[in-house]
Write a protein that holds these residues in place. Structure first.
Motif, PDB file in Angstrom:
ATOM      1  N   SER A  60       1.893 -11.412 -50.549  1.00 24.71           N
ATOM      2  CA  SER A  60       1.575 -11.288 -51.965  1.00 24.71           C
ATOM      3  C   SER A  60       2.663 -11.880 -52.852  1.00 24.71           C
ATOM      4  O   SER A  60       2.452 -12.080 -54.045  1.00 24.71           O
ATOM      5  N   GLY A  70      -3.108 -15.203 -56.280  1.00 19.58           N
ATOM      6  CA  GLY A  70      -2.469 -13.904 -56.488  1.00 19.58           C
ATOM      7  C   GLY A  70      -1.117 -13.787 -55.805  1.00 19.58           C
ATOM      8  O   GLY A  70      -0.658 -12.671 -55.524  1.00 19.58           O
ATOM      9  N   ILE A  71      -0.488 -14.905 -55.533  1.00 21.75           N
ATOM     10  CA  ILE A  71       0.823 -14.911 -54.873  1.00 21.75           C
ATOM     11  C   ILE A  71       1.887 -15.236 -55.917  1.00 21.75           C
ATOM     12  O   ILE A  71       1.809 -16.252 -56.613  1.00 21.75           O
ATOM     13  N   CYS A  72       2.878 -14.369 -56.020  1.00 19.46           N
ATOM     14  CA  CYS A  72       3.930 -14.514 -57.025  1.00 19.46           C
ATOM     15  C   CYS A  72       5.207 -15.051 -56.385  1.00 19.46           C
ATOM     16  O   CYS A  72       5.597 -14.617 -55.295  1.00 19.46           O
ATOM     17  N   ASP A 114       5.022  -8.349 -48.795  1.00 17.63           N
ATOM     18  CA  ASP A 114       3.703  -7.747 -48.986  1.00 17.63           C
ATOM     19  C   ASP A 114       3.587  -7.156 -50.393  1.00 17.63           C
ATOM     20  O   ASP A 114       4.460  -7.374 -51.244  1.00 17.63           O
ATOM     21  N   LYS A 115       2.517  -6.387 -50.657  1.00 19.58           N
ATOM     22  CA  LYS A 115       2.281  -5.848 -52.000  1.00 19.58           C
ATOM     23  C   LYS A 115       3.354  -4.861 -52.442  1.00 19.58           C
ATOM     24  O   LYS A 115       3.555  -4.641 -53.632  1.00 19.58           O
TER      25      LYS A 115
END
Length: 243
Positions: free
Chosen positions: A186, A220-222, A150-151
């Protein structure tokens, strides 16, 4: 009839002398005591295997069987990670012992996974690597695993996306990103094993990783890292500056 040191009833008639006592008399209890007093580091691989076999095989000298398992697969870790069908090829190994070996493997994975679930994943690279090694390093086929974060970089899910052959696992980058979106992830840590033992990335590994990163970026996914583990070591794409 008298009770031996390992808790098993010795049915040898009194008066026959020491020659009637099995050569492994008291061995189980001595091995258990050494394990409890000195820990697993004090035991050879085959001795740790003996401890696992004691429960499933209560009235037999299991040392030869333990040594055969370690010799056949290469180590204690590789033996408990072996597929059940391969374990069934070992003469004299009952199904109950195979179940116990697979339980030991599952317990090791749960312990390693627990170390990840209690912390921010990226705060402990060693815990991530330990988990991936425990989960996959000794597998006989390639597995492609993804840690979804997650973030806050906490673990949302840990999933095996594919199991292939001894040197290839099909990976579909769009499916990887689709699953990340479903989970609300994320970030990702990719991981797979090389059953050959050599963790060196192949050209296909590098190409596939870059493709996943390119597809994931607009959402926006790293992709934080891609880990390759094998019995002879491990590799981090981030450490090699491939990500």
């Amino acid at each position: 009839m008298r009770k031996r040191g390992d808790g098993i009833l010795d049915t040898a008639p009194a008066g026959l002398g020491e020659a009637a006592v099995p050569h492994y008399h008291g061995h189980r209890q001595r091995l258990r005591e050494r394990f409890m007093e000195a820990g697993e580091a004090a035991l050879a691989d085959y001795e740790l295997m003996e401890l696992l076999l004691f429960r499933a095989i209560p009235r037999r000298d299991v040392k030869p069987l333990a040594k055969a398992l370690v010799e056949r697969f290469g180590s204690f870790a590789e033996a408990i990670a072996a597929r059940p069908e391969r374990l069934r090829e070992i003469p004299g190994l009952p199904e109950s012992a195979i179940v116990d070996l697979k339980v030991a493997e599952a317990a090791a994975r749960r312990l390693a996974r627990g170390a990840l679930e209690k912390r921010t994943v990226l705060s402990s690279f060693s815990a991530v690597m330990d988990y991936c090694r425990t989960a996959m390093a000794y597998a006989e086929r390639e597995q492609f695993r993804i840690l979804f974060l997650d973030k806050r970089n906490a673990l949302i899910a840990d999933e095996v996306q594919g199991v292939g052959t001894v040197d290839h696992t099909p990976v579909y980058p769009h499916e990887v990103v689709r699953r990340a979106l479903e989970l609300g992830a994320s970030a990702l840590i990719l991981a797979h094993n090389h059953p050959s033992g050599d963790p060196t990335p192949s050209a296909a590994d590098i190409r596939m990783t870059k493709e996943i990163a390119v597809i994931a970026q607009p959402f926006g996914i790293c992709v934080h890292d891609h880990l390759i583990v094998g019995r002879n070591g491990q590799t981090s794409f981030k450490g090699l500056k491939l990500i």
